[in-house]
Design a protein around this motif. Structure first.
Motif, short mmCIF file in Angstrom:
data_model
loop_
_atom_site.label_atom_id
_atom_site.label_comp_id
_atom_site.label_asym_id
_atom_site.label_seq_id
_atom_site.Cartn_x
_atom_site.Cartn_y
_atom_site.Cartn_z
N ASP A 39 0.98 -1.35 -0.06
CA ASP A 39 0.05 -0.10 -0.02
C ASP A 39 0.89 1.26 -0.01
OD1 ASP A 39 -2.60 1.05 0.03
OD2 ASP A 39 -2.33 1.68 2.11
N VAL A 40 2.09 1.17 0.49
CA VAL A 40 2.86 2.27 0.63
C VAL A 40 3.62 2.41 -0.73
CG1 VAL A 40 5.09 2.98 1.63
CG2 VAL A 40 3.15 2.15 3.24
N THR A 41 3.99 1.48 -1.41
CA THR A 41 4.79 1.27 -2.77
C THR A 41 3.74 1.87 -3.48
OG1 THR A 41 4.42 -0.86 -3.20
CG2 THR A 41 6.27 -0.47 -1.86
N ASN A 42 2.60 1.54 -3.58
CA ASN A 42 1.53 2.02 -4.55
C ASN A 42 1.65 3.71 -4.37
OD1 ASN A 42 0.66 -0.50 -5.25
ND2 ASN A 42 -1.19 -0.43 -4.23
N GLY A 43 1.69 4.24 -3.18
CA GLY A 43 1.42 5.71 -3.27
C GLY A 43 2.89 6.25 -3.80
N LEU A 44 4.09 5.74 -3.23
CA LEU A 44 5.22 6.27 -3.89
C LEU A 44 5.32 6.12 -5.62
CD1 LEU A 44 7.64 3.93 -1.59
CD2 LEU A 44 7.40 6.17 -1.53
N ALA A 45 4.62 5.14 -5.90
CA ALA A 45 4.58 4.99 -7.56
C ALA A 45 3.62 6.24 -8.05
CB ALA A 45 4.18 3.71 -7.78
N GLU A 46 2.62 6.35 -7.24
CA GLU A 46 1.73 7.50 -7.82
C GLU A 46 2.63 8.88 -7.83
OE1 GLU A 46 -2.22 7.71 -6.95
OE2 GLU A 46 -2.19 5.90 -5.92
N ARG A 47 3.30 8.99 -6.83
CA ARG A 47 4.15 10.36 -6.77
C ARG A 47 5.31 10.15 -7.54
NH1 ARG A 47 2.42 9.04 -1.54
NH2 ARG A 47 4.40 8.38 -0.82
N GLY A 48 5.70 9.14 -8.25
CA GLY A 48 6.86 9.00 -9.07
C GLY A 48 8.18 8.96 -8.24
N GLU A 49 8.41 8.69 -7.08
CA GLU A 49 9.37 8.85 -6.29
C GLU A 49 10.53 8.00 -6.33
OE1 GLU A 49 8.44 9.36 -2.06
OE2 GLU A 49 6.70 10.66 -2.21
N LEU A 50 10.25 6.70 -6.78
CA LEU A 50 11.43 5.67 -6.77
C LEU A 50 11.62 5.20 -8.29
CD1 LEU A 50 11.03 3.74 -3.64
CD2 LEU A 50 12.34 5.90 -3.98
#
Length: 278
Positions: A39-50
């Motif tokens: 659920d955290v990585t989904n958010g990271l992807a939406e923000r284009g962070e990694l």
């Protein structure tokens, strides 16, 4: 250049990526790993962070402008779907108007549940409550919610909590479509060398299978208090032929899930060619 990467501490991910993380794959770029629930990585992807991440297949429609789906390293399969658990209810009708805990609003598990519930729970559920996946079974056991949608190793341990399986989303999906169930995807930024990242991921999978004991300490370190036997069953179930290569059936499964979900206005429609593999 060191790439930033995120995947879960679950045994299937640490097993798959052990070799790459530890510099055992020739010519693979070094990676700086962040361990996080999906659920955290989904958010990271939406923000284009990694740069590279394990995310839910259900999250793809929101991130495919910046990220590409890699054809390996993810989690698909048969007999491995999310389960709907309760303290005693045995029919979908029992969920009508009830509180159901889920592991994330953008999780594939929840997307599958929404597709299933639309046709199996008259009038719909009453409330959806998002909880960390490891808190869901205790919440059902303690009566804090009426039912819970669980993933990962919970399918091996739910009876210890006195819970019963009301529905298996994998069984439903497979009987309805004849396709494997898509759960977690590996994505990478489109600006990167996607063929090289695909090769590194596939090599890490193959190294894990060829040297299963090499990753054991790493897997158990991140599995926290998980029974080693449960960790082994987790790996055996979720690391399979689709992990090495999505293949035609895997690609068809992902396309079917997201196309159906878009037709029911649960996710944005996919742009043409969005799931083209590198």
């Amino acid at each position: 250049m060191t790439l930033s990467m995120a995947y879960s501490p679950c045994p299937n991910d640490t097993f798959v990526f052990h070799a790459w993380t530890h510099g055992l794959i020739e010519d693979a770029p070094p990676i700086d790993v962040r361990y996080a629930d999906i659920d955290v990585t989904n958010g990271l992807a939406e923000r284009g962070e990694l740069d590279v991440m394990k995310v839910s297949y259900a999250a793809l429609p929101w991130v495919l402008d910046e990220y590409a789906l890699l054809p390996c390293g993810g989690a698909l399969g048969r007999g491995c779907g999310p389960l709907v658990l309760s303290l005693g209810a045995t029919t979908p009708r029992a969920l009508a108007g009830k509180v159901v805990a889920v592991p994330g609003e953008r999780s594939t598990a929840y997307l599958l549940f929404r597709l299933w519930a639309a046709h199996n729970v008259p009038g719909g559920v009453g409330e959806i409550r998002v909880l960390p996946f490891d808190k869901i079974m205790p919440a059902v056991r303690d009566g804090l919610v009426d039912a819970g949608l669980v993933i990962h190793e919970a399918r091996f341990t739910y009876e210890r909590y006195g819970l019963t399986c009301l529905a298996d989303m994998g069984d439903w999906w497979e009987s309805d479509t004849g396709l494997p169930i898509p759960l977690g995807a590996i994505i990478a930024k489109r600006s990167l060398d996607l063929p090289a990242l695909t090769a590194a991921t596939r090599a890490s999978v193959e190294h894990a299978w060829a040297n299963p004991q090499a990753s054991r300490a790493y897997v158990l370190e991140h599995a926290q208090e998980m029974d080693p036997a449960v960790a082994d069953r987790h790996i055996a179930l979720y690391v399979n032929e689709f992990t090495r290569d999505l293949g035609p059936d895997g690609h068809a499964a992902v396309t079917a899930l997201l196309t159906r979900a878009a037709s029911e206005a649960l996710v944005p429609p996919l742009p043409p060619g969005a799931l083209t593999l590198p």
